[in-house]
Motif scaffolding. Sequence first.
Motif, PDB file in Angstrom:
ATOM      1  N   UNK A  22       0.757  -1.400   0.016  1.00  0.00           N
ATOM      2  CA  UNK A  22      -0.037  -0.033   0.219  1.00  0.00           C
ATOM      3  C   UNK A  22       0.633   1.347  -0.061  1.00  0.00           C
ATOM      4  N   UNK A  23       2.089   1.261   0.334  1.00  0.00           N
ATOM      5  CA  UNK A  23       2.988   2.216   0.680  1.00  0.00           C
ATOM      6  C   UNK A  23       3.903   2.297  -0.588  1.00  0.00           C
ATOM      7  N   UNK A  24       3.690   1.401  -1.648  1.00  0.00           N
ATOM      8  CA  UNK A  24       4.705   1.612  -2.856  1.00  0.00           C
ATOM      9  C   UNK A  24       5.878   0.571  -2.897  1.00  0.00           C
ATOM     10  N   UNK A  25       5.868  -0.261  -1.931  1.00  0.00           N
ATOM     11  CA  UNK A  25       7.132  -1.149  -1.848  1.00  0.00           C
ATOM     12  C   UNK A  25       7.009  -2.203  -2.784  1.00  0.00           C
ATOM     13  N   UNK A  26       7.789  -2.798  -3.641  1.00  0.00           N
ATOM     14  CA  UNK A  26       7.701  -4.087  -4.274  1.00  0.00           C
ATOM     15  C   UNK A  26       7.970  -5.188  -3.115  1.00  0.00           C
ATOM     16  N   UNK A  27       7.213  -5.866  -2.987  1.00  0.00           N
ATOM     17  CA  UNK A  27       7.507  -7.064  -1.927  1.00  0.00           C
ATOM     18  C   UNK A  27       7.435  -8.474  -2.539  1.00  0.00           C
ATOM     19  N   UNK A  28       8.513  -9.009  -2.345  1.00  0.00           N
ATOM     20  CA  UNK A  28       8.512 -10.606  -2.565  1.00  0.00           C
ATOM     21  C   UNK A  28       8.816 -11.401  -1.452  1.00  0.00           C
ATOM     22  N   UNK A  29       7.859 -12.312  -1.275  1.00  0.00           N
ATOM     23  CA  UNK A  29       7.672 -13.081  -0.215  1.00  0.00           C
ATOM     24  C   UNK A  29       8.202 -14.714  -0.257  1.00  0.00           C
ATOM     25  N   UNK A  30       8.732 -15.298   0.498  1.00  0.00           N
ATOM     26  CA  UNK A  30       9.154 -16.545   0.555  1.00  0.00           C
ATOM     27  C   UNK A  30       7.961 -17.398   0.818  1.00  0.00           C
ATOM     28  N   UNK A  31       7.417 -18.356  -0.154  1.00  0.00           N
ATOM     29  CA  UNK A  31       6.276 -19.134  -0.073  1.00  0.00           C
ATOM     30  C   UNK A  31       6.800 -20.500  -0.053  1.00  0.00           C
ATOM     31  N   UNK A  44      -0.821  -8.240  -3.736  1.00  0.00           N
ATOM     32  CA  UNK A  44      -0.014  -7.257  -4.619  1.00  0.00           C
ATOM     33  C   UNK A  44       1.504  -7.716  -4.685  1.00  0.00           C
ATOM     34  N   UNK A  45       1.820  -8.573  -4.079  1.00  0.00           N
ATOM     35  CA  UNK A  45       3.275  -8.976  -4.079  1.00  0.00           C
ATOM     36  C   UNK A  45       3.625 -10.012  -4.831  1.00  0.00           C
ATOM     37  N   UNK A  46       4.795 -10.512  -4.933  1.00  0.00           N
ATOM     38  CA  UNK A  46       5.200 -11.624  -5.678  1.00  0.00           C
ATOM     39  C   UNK A  46       5.792 -12.654  -4.799  1.00  0.00           C
ATOM     40  N   UNK A  47       5.860 -14.062  -5.272  1.00  0.00           N
ATOM     41  CA  UNK A  47       6.456 -15.090  -4.547  1.00  0.00           C
ATOM     42  C   UNK A  47       7.686 -15.748  -5.025  1.00  0.00           C
ATOM     43  N   UNK A  48       8.492 -16.044  -4.082  1.00  0.00           N
ATOM     44  CA  UNK A  48       9.730 -16.957  -4.510  1.00  0.00           C
ATOM     45  C   UNK A  48       9.167 -18.228  -3.826  1.00  0.00           C
ATOM     46  N   UNK A  49       8.981 -19.266  -4.521  1.00  0.00           N
ATOM     47  CA  UNK A  49       8.514 -20.356  -4.171  1.00  0.00           C
ATOM     48  C   UNK A  49       9.739 -21.534  -3.940  1.00  0.00           C
ATOM     49  N   UNK A  50       9.901 -21.807  -2.833  1.00  0.00           N
ATOM     50  CA  UNK A  50      10.844 -23.036  -2.575  1.00  0.00           C
ATOM     51  C   UNK A  50      10.419 -23.974  -1.605  1.00  0.00           C
ATOM     52  N   UNK A  51      10.950 -25.271  -1.874  1.00  0.00           N
ATOM     53  CA  UNK A  51      10.539 -26.493  -1.092  1.00  0.00           C
ATOM     54  C   UNK A  51      11.613 -26.683  -0.171  1.00  0.00           C
ATOM     55  N   UNK A  52      11.472 -26.694   1.269  1.00  0.00           N
ATOM     56  CA  UNK A  52      12.629 -27.262   2.143  1.00  0.00           C
ATOM     57  C   UNK A  52      11.993 -28.444   2.652  1.00  0.00           C
ATOM     58  N   UNK A  53      13.077 -29.582   2.775  1.00  0.00           N
ATOM     59  CA  UNK A  53      13.093 -30.840   3.281  1.00  0.00           C
ATOM     60  C   UNK A  53      13.816 -30.979   4.580  1.00  0.00           C
TER      61      UNK A  53
END
Length: 53
Positions: A22-31, A44-53
């Motif tokens: 909402x404050x204009x940041x580009x957010x990438x989250x770990x999913x 409104x963000x984007x995702x970095x998808x990783x599997x952790x075993x």
Amino acid sequence: MKVFITGGTGFVGSAVVQELVANGFEVVGLARSETSAQKLISWGGSACTRKFD
């Protein structure tokens, strides 16, 4: 500014992600799952998808 966040779909993290977007940041989250990735994208963000075993 670009921000990378872990825990972005949790109780506190989800509020942080939405406030940053909402404050204009580009957010990438770990999913770790497709469901979490979709939540980040819907806020409104984007995702970095990783599997952790």
